[in-house]
Each structure stands twice: as structure tokens, then as C-alpha cells.
Design a protein around this motif. Structure first.
Motif, PDB file in Angstrom:
ATOM      1  N   HIS A  42     -60.341  23.422 -16.980  1.00 17.96           N
ATOM      2  CA  HIS A  42     -58.904  23.238 -16.747  1.00 17.96           C
ATOM      3  C   HIS A  42     -58.145  24.573 -16.692  1.00 17.96           C
TER       4      HIS A  42
ATOM      5  N   VAL B 142     -59.243  13.735 -18.798  1.00 18.36           N
ATOM      6  CA  VAL B 142     -58.012  14.407 -18.413  1.00 18.36           C
ATOM      7  C   VAL B 142     -56.995  13.342 -18.015  1.00 18.36           C
TER       8      VAL B 142
ATOM      9  N   ASP C 223     -53.966  11.396 -16.053  1.00 16.46           N
ATOM     10  CA  ASP C 223     -53.451  11.250 -14.695  1.00 16.46           C
ATOM     11  C   ASP C 223     -51.989  10.836 -14.802  1.00 16.46           C
TER      12      ASP C 223
ATOM     13  N   ASN D  28     -50.157  15.035  -9.300  1.00 11.09           N
ATOM     14  CA  ASN D  28     -49.112  15.420 -10.241  1.00 11.09           C
ATOM     15  C   ASN D  28     -47.926  14.469 -10.124  1.00 11.09           C
TER      16      ASN D  28
ATOM     17  N   SER E  70     -57.589  20.605 -12.043  1.00  9.01           N
ATOM     18  CA  SER E  70     -56.885  20.171 -13.253  1.00  9.01           C
ATOM     19  C   SER E  70     -56.474  21.397 -14.045  1.00  9.01           C
TER      20      SER E  70
ATOM     21  N   VAL F  72     -53.848  18.009 -17.132  1.00 10.85           N
ATOM     22  CA  VAL F  72     -53.670  16.882 -16.223  1.00 10.85           C
ATOM     23  C   VAL F  72     -54.511  17.121 -14.979  1.00 10.85           C
ATOM     24  N   VAL F  73     -54.828  16.031 -14.287  1.00 10.30           N
ATOM     25  CA  VAL F  73     -55.565  16.131 -13.036  1.00 10.30           C
ATOM     26  C   VAL F  73     -54.586  16.388 -11.899  1.00 10.30           C
TER      27      VAL F  73
END
Length: 415
Positions: A93, A289, A291, A328, A372, A382-383
């Protein structure tokens, strides 16, 4: 395999600007021999990025990465810059960080024996951010904080404000590379940098107005109108500046939102509240992670309309770039809504460019794909979505479009 006869070469040379394509060749291999090529860099936060690809030499013992297909590894097929954009961080990440653009990002390219793993040839590619003669000037004028990049030459040059923050701070990579194309570019910080608030309660558009005024009146800037380039959260700021500041001529909004988010936005007696996030819509992926695609609500519905940026007020040219696999938020929907708003008020000075299978962080060409990363507003990874190869192609295409857009609208006094 006689390693003393094997040479790895990078054309046209080992030093180039970061956004430039190079050609990698391995010479002196046995005919039709398999070889593994590996790339490696260490960024400014000591994060290691790596990629690898399997190639087969031709009958002359040559591998030319610009025309030969990778048979496996981090990518497949003919990808001249695959060893760059497919690099992945050893620490999960993370995105490539380059805080000091005065020095190059150094990428090690090595050829390895596929049986023994032995390195048989290597070279380094030093990817620069500033062309010779470029000036980098730290800016502390009134409240304004940032860095100004001035290309060599007499000028004057078109002026651009670069709004790039990734959880606050300042990124100079895109601004410096854009300045190489004949623009004076102000990389503008607006929180979490020097004496600017780390956790602001609000954003004041007067601060951005002050920054634009500084750029307009710089002796190297041909004005009075300037451009803006933005991405993600700063997209709404760019739209707000375009709506309320009359000197904005051309605005690039990359995977942004057409409504204000995160912080209340103040301008004189106007307050635009942030969209209320739907935290209950956070989902956990199989990789652990989160979403957040559906956390940002539709800004055109009900009370959310109070957060919409009034872009119908704007008198400038817009380039909206959106990724169809942006995880996002729904950047494609937001750009469509912005376009419809402009159309409904008789404005046709906009373009929407859409990229299938690209993810949220559309950056400069050959930047390692970032699927991510840490999200400052949520405090966790976050992805971001996207497929590496398609994302890389989108970055290449968008970079050319951005340059053409600014050259057309900031140089042409009739538009």
C-alpha cells in the motif's frame, strides 16, 4: 553463457526526464536464450519497488524490450516501459514518493540467468525531474506556501497552479515535469506543509486566490489568465477556483468530485459544506483493504446539493479525465454531472476523457502503478482500482492531452 560478453544498454542514454521513454537492449546472449530482466528502485522513504520480466533472445542473441514480448513476470507482451510502470512496492500500500526533485529517481535494470539467478549485466537509469536550466524556487509569500518551477528561457510563459496533495504536504513531481514543457508551474500546498495547518477545520478560497495573484504577477508569467491542474480531492478546489476567480482560463480535473468534500470551503460570505459521507457503505475486500467506492453520495440528490460547486459560474475551459475503474469514488459520474451542468447553462467549453480499466491515481507517465494506499481522510489503506497495463496507457495518453490542452488555451488569446 559468457557474462563478460553480455551488455545491457539503455538508449538514448542512462539519464533522461522521468516522463521520457527509453529503450532497453541486452546484447551478447546465446541465440534464443531465456533471460530475466529485473528493475529496482528505492524511493525517498526507503521503500523498495521491484519488477521482473522474462524474455527470449532472438537468433542474434539480442533482446530489445521495445519490440520483444515479455513471456512472464510482472507483465506480459510488448511493453517498452513495463519494467518501470509495473514495479510494485515491497511494503504494501505504498506509492512512489519523491520529495527532492533536484535529484533523479535511480532505477537499476539488470539481466539475470534464469537458471542460476546470477546477474549477468546491469545498468542504471537516472530519471530526472528538472531539465537543465530549470529554476526551483521555494515560495513563502504572505500565506502562500509551495514551490515555483520556471523553465529556462526569456519567457514570459503561461502560468499553471498544480494542486497535488496526497494526505497533505506537497508533491513536486508533476509540477516540475510540466514546467519542462514551457510553463511556469506553482506546486501549491494547502495543508500539512511547513506552517500550514496539519488538520484544518476549513479551507479558505482566499488562500488560493492569493496564490493565483502571486503567480499572475510573477515577471516570468505571461498573463493575466492562468491554468489549474488537479487530482482527487483537489478537483473540487480547482472547480471552485474556476467558479469564483475570473482569471482562470483552463482547468484540468483528474478523477475529482463536482462537490466539496472533507472540509467546509469558505469564500468571502459563501460557505460550501462538505458532502456527508456514507460510512456504512465501506466494504472490506478479500485482501483486507477497504473499498470506499460508495462512501461518497450522489451530490445532485436532496440536501447534498448544498455541496455542489457552482461551476455554471465558471468562464473557462475544462478537461475532465476520469477512470472507469476508480474505486476511490464515482469520478465518471461526477464528471458527467459537471458536464451536464455546464451544458444546461449553455457552456460547451469542456471535454470529458474516459479511461477503461484505469484506477484512481492517474499520474505522470511510467509512474509505478498504485492499486491501494493510505487514505488520509479515513486513516487507513483503501483500494484505488485499475489494471496496471491499462492504467499505464491512460497515464501516457492523459499526459499528452494535458500539455496540448494548456498550450491551446493558455497561449491562444482568442479562446
Amino acid at each position: 553463457m559468457a557474462s563478460s560478453q553480455i551488455r545491457l544498454k539503455i538508449f538514448p542514454g542512462v539519464r533522461c526526464l522521468f516522463d521520457k521513454l527509453v529503450q532497453v537492449k541486452v546484447e551478447g546472449l546465446a541465440p534464443h536464450k531465456l533471460v530475466e530482466l529485473r528493475s529496482r528502485l528505492v524511493d525517498d522513504k526507503e521503500v523498495i519497488f521491484k519488477a521482473s520480466a522474462l524474455y527470449q533472445a532472438d537468433k542474434k542473441g539480442l533482446v530489445d524490450v521495445s519490440s520483444a514480448p515479455s513471456l512472464g513476470g510482472s507483465y506480459t507482451g510488448v511493453e517498452p516501459m513495463g519494467l518501470w510502470w509495473s514495479m510494485a512496492p515491497e511494503t504494501p500500500h505504498r506509492k512512489l514518493v519523491k520529495k527532492n526533485v533536484v535529484t533523479p529517481t535511480v532505477v537499476e535494470i539488470a539481466a539475470h540467468n534464469v537458471v542460476t539467478g546470477e546477474m549477468i549485466a546491469s545498468e542504471t537509469n537516472q530519471r530526472e525531474y528538472m531539465m537543465e536550466g530549470m529554476r526551483r524556487i521555494p515560495v513563502r509569500e504572505g500565506r502562500v506556501r509551495g514551490v515555483l518551477f520556471i523553465p529556462p528561457g526569456e519567457g514570459p510563459f503561461p502560468g499553471i497552479v498544480d494542486l497535488y496533495t496526497f494526505g497533505g504536504g506537497l508533491s513536486e513531481q508533476r509540477a516540475s515535469l510540466l514546467a519542462n514543457k514551457g510553463f511556469v508551474v506553482l506546486a501549491l500546498a494547502y495543508y500539512g506543509y511547513q506552517d500550514l495547518p496539519k488538520n484544518p477545520k476549513r479551507l479558505d478560497l482566499e488562500y488560493f486566490e492569493e496564490a493565483v495573484n502571486y503567480l499572475q504577477h510573477h515577471p516570468k508569467v505571461g498573463g493575466p489568465e492562468v491554468g489549474i491542474i488537479s487530482i482527487s480531492h483537489s478537483g473540487a478546489l480547482a472547480l471552485s477556483m474556476s467558479s469564483f476567480l475570473t482569471c482562470i482560463k483552463a482547468t484540468v480535473c483528474i478523477n475529482g468530485c463536482n462537490a466539496n468534500t472533507v472540509f467546509p470551503l469558505h469564500y468571502k460570505d459563501i460557505v460550501i459544506p462538505p458532502l456527508p459521507l456514507l460510512m456504512e457503505n465501506i466494504q472490506m475486500t478479500q485482501s483486507g483493504v477497504i473499498d470506499i467506492t460508495d462512501v461518497t453520495p450522489d451530490p445532485t440528490v436532496g440536501k447534498n446539493r448544498a455541496s455542489l460547486i457552482p461551476i455554471e459560474r465558471a468562464d473557462c475551459n475544462f478537461l475532465f479525465a476520469v477512470s472507469e475503474d476508480d474505486r476511490n469514488w464515482s469520478s465518471a459520474l461526477f464528471a458527467k454531472q459537471a458536464a451536464e451542468m455546464l451544458k444546461s447553462h449553455g457552456r460547451e467549453s469542456f471535454q470529458v476523457v474516459s479511461y477503461p480499466e484505469a484506477g484512481h491515481l492517474l499520474e505522470v507517465p511510467h509512474m509505478p502503478f498504485c492499486p491501494s494506499s493510505f487514505h488520509a481522510a479515513l486513516g487507513r489503506a483503501v483500494v484505488f482500482g485499475g489494471q496496471p497495463k491499462a492504467h499505464s496507457g491512460a497515464q501516457l495518453d492523459l499526459w499528452e492531452r494535458v500539455q496540448e490542452f494548456f498550450k491551446r488555451h493558455l497561449n491562444d488569446k482568442s479562446t
